[in-house]
Design a protein around this motif. Sequence first.
Motif, PDB file in Angstrom:
ATOM      1  N   TRP A 212       0.950  -1.090  -0.122  1.00  0.00           N
ATOM      2  CA  TRP A 212      -0.036  -0.023  -0.098  1.00  0.00           C
ATOM      3  C   TRP A 212       0.789   1.163  -0.158  1.00  0.00           C
ATOM      4  N   GLU A 213       1.996   1.183   0.682  1.00  0.00           N
ATOM      5  CA  GLU A 213       2.838   2.478   0.674  1.00  0.00           C
ATOM      6  C   GLU A 213       3.276   2.867  -0.828  1.00  0.00           C
ATOM      7  N   LYS A 214       3.483   1.910  -1.644  1.00  0.00           N
ATOM      8  CA  LYS A 214       3.783   1.971  -3.091  1.00  0.00           C
ATOM      9  C   LYS A 214       2.437   2.568  -4.053  1.00  0.00           C
ATOM     10  N   SER A 215       1.328   1.832  -3.650  1.00  0.00           N
ATOM     11  CA  SER A 215       0.107   2.227  -4.397  1.00  0.00           C
ATOM     12  C   SER A 215      -0.366   3.756  -4.040  1.00  0.00           C
ATOM     13  N   ASP A 216      -0.085   3.761  -2.620  1.00  0.00           N
ATOM     14  CA  ASP A 216      -0.613   5.232  -2.077  1.00  0.00           C
ATOM     15  C   ASP A 216       0.215   6.322  -2.920  1.00  0.00           C
ATOM     16  N   SER A 217       1.794   5.999  -2.998  1.00  0.00           N
ATOM     17  CA  SER A 217       2.545   7.018  -3.479  1.00  0.00           C
ATOM     18  C   SER A 217       2.265   7.385  -4.979  1.00  0.00           C
ATOM     19  N   LEU A 218       1.838   6.215  -5.785  1.00  0.00           N
ATOM     20  CA  LEU A 218       1.546   6.443  -7.153  1.00  0.00           C
ATOM     21  C   LEU A 218       0.413   7.362  -7.384  1.00  0.00           C
ATOM     22  N   TYR A 219      -0.696   7.070  -6.559  1.00  0.00           N
ATOM     23  CA  TYR A 219      -1.825   7.748  -6.666  1.00  0.00           C
ATOM     24  C   TYR A 219      -1.800   9.219  -6.225  1.00  0.00           C
ATOM     25  N   ILE A 220      -1.036   9.237  -5.273  1.00  0.00           N
ATOM     26  CA  ILE A 220      -0.809  10.831  -4.710  1.00  0.00           C
ATOM     27  C   ILE A 220      -0.071  11.817  -5.531  1.00  0.00           C
ATOM     28  N   GLU A 221       1.007  11.081  -6.459  1.00  0.00           N
ATOM     29  CA  GLU A 221       1.859  12.038  -7.338  1.00  0.00           C
ATOM     30  C   GLU A 221       1.003  12.289  -8.642  1.00  0.00           C
TER      31      GLU A 221
ATOM     32  N   LEU B 173      -9.135   9.214  -8.952  1.00  0.00           N
ATOM     33  CA  LEU B 173      -9.826   9.385  -7.707  1.00  0.00           C
ATOM     34  C   LEU B 173     -10.699   8.479  -7.322  1.00  0.00           C
ATOM     35  N   ASN B 174     -11.266   7.699  -8.083  1.00  0.00           N
ATOM     36  CA  ASN B 174     -12.023   6.516  -7.781  1.00  0.00           C
ATOM     37  C   ASN B 174     -11.140   5.217  -7.152  1.00  0.00           C
TER      38      ASN B 174
ATOM     39  N   GLU C 248      -3.009  15.548 -12.152  1.00  0.00           N
ATOM     40  CA  GLU C 248      -4.320  15.507 -12.598  1.00  0.00           C
ATOM     41  C   GLU C 248      -5.379  15.493 -11.541  1.00  0.00           C
ATOM     42  N   PRO C 249      -5.703  16.507 -10.805  1.00  0.00           N
ATOM     43  CA  PRO C 249      -6.626  16.458  -9.601  1.00  0.00           C
ATOM     44  C   PRO C 249      -7.881  16.057  -9.737  1.00  0.00           C
ATOM     45  N   ARG C 250      -8.303  16.242 -11.232  1.00  0.00           N
ATOM     46  CA  ARG C 250      -9.730  16.236 -11.640  1.00  0.00           C
ATOM     47  C   ARG C 250      -9.888  14.633 -12.394  1.00  0.00           C
TER      48      ARG C 250
END
Length: 228
Positions: free
Chosen positions: A98-107, A119-120, A112-114
């Motif tokens: 999860w640390e790796k997945s969270d980092s990818l999503y956040i970056e 987002l989903n 692309e904040p929208r």
Amino acid sequence: DVYKRQTEDTPNNRFGWLFLALIYNRQNEEQKSITVLKQALTIHNEDPDLLAMYGTALSQNGQDLEAIEPLEKALELDKENTATVSSIAAVYDKLQMWEKSDSLYIEALKREPRNALLLNNYSYSLSQRNVQLEKALEMVTLALEIDPENGAYLDTKGWIFYQMEDYEKALFYIKKALDSREESAEVLEHMGDVYFQLGQLNNARIYWEQALEKDPQNSELAQKIKDL
């Protein structure tokens, strides 16, 4: 047949391989798709689209550990490809990295904040872990503002409410999800879970059994039905 001939006659044309693999994928013939992509990568070994599709096909075939290398290579070659980010983050999620997945999503969301898909998917990842549910709810609500009828996003919102123990709202959104998309084993199981928490055991059994028909290898679901 056309794409098979194209891969034989003009193997340097990457599109023949891509479309042939895509057709097999759409027919749920992951092993054929994997075989085609593996062969394609002997010729086009630096093609990020073929690498990403290969990794995704491996993951769909239950080979998540093997999927990481081609997906990571695809992302290295095309660092801002949203589809690749989503694919590799989903594999990390399945492997509890999860640390790796969270980092990818956040970056990716900084860029692309929208982006409704990002987002989903990040929201659903958080909801599956039952963490940061308020943040997850905010993100999926924004995703639904962008794409209001998306069944996957509706299911995510319903599942967040389920984790919040607001089962009436969970029922509302998961019902909408089933009305908005082709029924999937996961959404059917979610519906059964909600009915179980609401004490409607007959309805829970109906939806769990429908889910098991679509995913007969799901031993945890089979045990839920047995224990009901």
